[in-house]
Design a protein around this motif. Sequence first.
Motif, PDB file in Angstrom:
ATOM      1  N   GLY A  29       0.809  -1.209   0.000  1.00  0.00           N
ATOM      2  CA  GLY A  29       0.000   0.000   0.000  1.00  0.00           C
ATOM      3  C   GLY A  29       0.844   1.262   0.000  1.00  0.00           C
ATOM      4  O   GLY A  29       0.575   2.209  -0.751  1.00  0.00           O
ATOM      5  N   VAL A  30       1.871   1.289   0.833  1.00  0.00           N
ATOM      6  CA  VAL A  30       2.743   2.460   0.904  1.00  0.00           C
ATOM      7  C   VAL A  30       3.543   2.611  -0.384  1.00  0.00           C
ATOM      8  O   VAL A  30       3.735   3.729  -0.879  1.00  0.00           O
ATOM      9  CB  VAL A  30       3.654   2.398   2.149  1.00  0.00           C
ATOM     10  N   ASP A  31       3.983   1.505  -0.962  1.00  0.00           N
ATOM     11  CA  ASP A  31       4.691   1.578  -2.252  1.00  0.00           C
ATOM     12  C   ASP A  31       3.796   2.220  -3.310  1.00  0.00           C
ATOM     13  O   ASP A  31       4.260   3.031  -4.122  1.00  0.00           O
ATOM     14  CB  ASP A  31       5.117   0.184  -2.720  1.00  0.00           C
ATOM     15  N   HIS A  40       6.144  14.435  -6.115  1.00  0.00           N
ATOM     16  CA  HIS A  40       5.791  15.844  -6.305  1.00  0.00           C
ATOM     17  C   HIS A  40       4.381  16.247  -5.877  1.00  0.00           C
ATOM     18  O   HIS A  40       4.060  17.421  -5.898  1.00  0.00           O
ATOM     19  CB  HIS A  40       6.005  16.235  -7.773  1.00  0.00           C
ATOM     20  N   CYS A  41       3.532  15.299  -5.505  1.00  0.00           N
ATOM     21  CA  CYS A  41       2.188  15.676  -5.058  1.00  0.00           C
ATOM     22  C   CYS A  41       1.716  14.696  -3.985  1.00  0.00           C
ATOM     23  O   CYS A  41       2.276  13.614  -3.828  1.00  0.00           O
ATOM     24  CB  CYS A  41       1.203  15.712  -6.217  1.00  0.00           C
ATOM     25  N   GLU A  42       0.699  15.104  -3.256  1.00  0.00           N
ATOM     26  CA  GLU A  42       0.170  14.233  -2.215  1.00  0.00           C
ATOM     27  C   GLU A  42      -0.570  13.047  -2.843  1.00  0.00           C
ATOM     28  O   GLU A  42      -1.016  13.103  -3.981  1.00  0.00           O
ATOM     29  CB  GLU A  42      -0.774  15.009  -1.289  1.00  0.00           C
ATOM     30  N   PRO A 106       4.972  16.315   1.576  1.00  0.00           N
ATOM     31  CA  PRO A 106       6.268  16.520   0.930  1.00  0.00           C
ATOM     32  C   PRO A 106       7.429  16.577   1.919  1.00  0.00           C
ATOM     33  O   PRO A 106       8.535  16.186   1.589  1.00  0.00           O
ATOM     34  CB  PRO A 106       6.106  17.864   0.218  1.00  0.00           C
ATOM     35  N   GLY A 107       7.210  17.058   3.114  1.00  0.00           N
ATOM     36  CA  GLY A 107       8.284  17.185   4.100  1.00  0.00           C
ATOM     37  C   GLY A 107       8.045  16.251   5.260  1.00  0.00           C
ATOM     38  O   GLY A 107       8.044  15.034   5.109  1.00  0.00           O
ATOM     39  N   GLY A 108       7.830  16.823   6.438  1.00  0.00           N
ATOM     40  CA  GLY A 108       7.624  16.032   7.648  1.00  0.00           C
ATOM     41  C   GLY A 108       6.233  15.453   7.749  1.00  0.00           C
ATOM     42  O   GLY A 108       5.433  15.548   6.830  1.00  0.00           O
ATOM     43  N   ALA A 135       6.270   9.474   1.094  1.00  0.00           N
ATOM     44  CA  ALA A 135       6.390   8.032   1.380  1.00  0.00           C
ATOM     45  C   ALA A 135       7.640   7.433   0.743  1.00  0.00           C
ATOM     46  O   ALA A 135       7.694   6.235   0.495  1.00  0.00           O
ATOM     47  CB  ALA A 135       5.139   7.267   0.946  1.00  0.00           C
ATOM     48  N   SER A 136       8.649   8.268   0.507  1.00  0.00           N
ATOM     49  CA  SER A 136       9.849   7.749  -0.153  1.00  0.00           C
ATOM     50  C   SER A 136      10.808   7.051   0.794  1.00  0.00           C
ATOM     51  O   SER A 136      11.649   6.286   0.354  1.00  0.00           O
ATOM     52  CB  SER A 136      10.584   8.879  -0.884  1.00  0.00           C
ATOM     53  N   ARG A 137      10.684   7.307   2.097  1.00  0.00           N
ATOM     54  CA  ARG A 137      11.597   6.680   3.055  1.00  0.00           C
ATOM     55  C   ARG A 137      10.827   6.089   4.223  1.00  0.00           C
ATOM     56  O   ARG A 137      10.539   4.911   4.241  1.00  0.00           O
ATOM     57  CB  ARG A 137      12.626   7.689   3.547  1.00  0.00           C
ATOM     58  N   ALA A 138      10.529   6.914   5.193  1.00  0.00           N
ATOM     59  CA  ALA A 138       9.917   6.435   6.432  1.00  0.00           C
ATOM     60  C   ALA A 138       8.524   5.859   6.181  1.00  0.00           C
ATOM     61  O   ALA A 138       7.721   6.451   5.487  1.00  0.00           O
ATOM     62  CB  ALA A 138       9.830   7.575   7.441  1.00  0.00           C
ATOM     63  N   ARG A 139       8.277   4.701   6.755  1.00  0.00           N
ATOM     64  CA  ARG A 139       6.978   4.061   6.591  1.00  0.00           C
ATOM     65  C   ARG A 139       6.570   3.271   7.820  1.00  0.00           C
ATOM     66  O   ARG A 139       5.597   2.536   7.788  1.00  0.00           O
ATOM     67  CB  ARG A 139       6.982   3.159   5.370  1.00  0.00           C
ATOM     68  N   THR A 140       7.318   3.398   8.885  1.00  0.00           N
ATOM     69  CA  THR A 140       7.037   2.601  10.070  1.00  0.00           C
ATOM     70  C   THR A 140       6.563   3.481  11.227  1.00  0.00           C
ATOM     71  O   THR A 140       6.919   4.657  11.310  1.00  0.00           O
ATOM     72  CB  THR A 140       8.291   1.827  10.519  1.00  0.00           C
TER      73      THR A 140
END
Length: 173
Positions: A29-31, A40-42, A106-108, A135-140
Motif C-alpha cells: 500500500g505504501v509503495d 511531487h504531489c500528495e 512533501p516534508g515532515g 512516502a519515499s523513506r519512512a513508513r514505520t
Amino acid sequence: MVSLLQTLWRKAVGSSPKLACNTRVWNRGVDELRRRAGGHCESGAFLLGTIEGGMRRIHKFLYYDDIDANCFSNGIVEFDGSKFGIVWQICRDSDLTVVADVHVHPGGYGQSSTDRHNPIIPEAGHLALILPDFASRARTPGAMGIYEYLGSRQWRNHSPQGARIFRVGRWQK
C-alpha cells in the motif's frame, strides 16, 4: 501459550495498539502511495479493515484518486464528499469498514492546518496517518504521523508513541 505471551507483551510495552496491519499489505500500500505521489504531489487512501475489540485491522487500501479522480488537482487532498457513497458501497461489498486513513506530505509528518480543520472522516476516534517525504523513506510507526480525531477539530497526536498505537507485522486470525 500464545495468549499468555500476548498478555505479557502488552504488560511490558503498554496497552494493545489501536491499529494493526500485515507487513505485506502495508508495504504494498505504501509503495503504491509513493508511486502515485511521484515525488511531487500528495497521495492518500482510506484504510479498510475490521474492528475487533477496539483493535482496528487494516486489510486493504482504497486510494482516494480511484474514487475521486480530481482529489489532488490542487496538490493537496480535497476529497469530494459526494463520492463517499462509493466508499460506503465498497465497504458493504467487501464486509469491511474505514478503520483509518493515510496520506503523504512533501516534508515532515506534522498535520497541516488543512489536515486539522478538514478530517477525511470527522468521527471521534478516527485515526489519520501521515507519511513524510511523499512516502519515499519512512513508513514505520515512530517515523510517521499518527493522529486521533477527538471531534470539534481537535486531535490527539500519537506520533511519539509509534508502535504502541500502530503495529505493522503478522497477526493471529
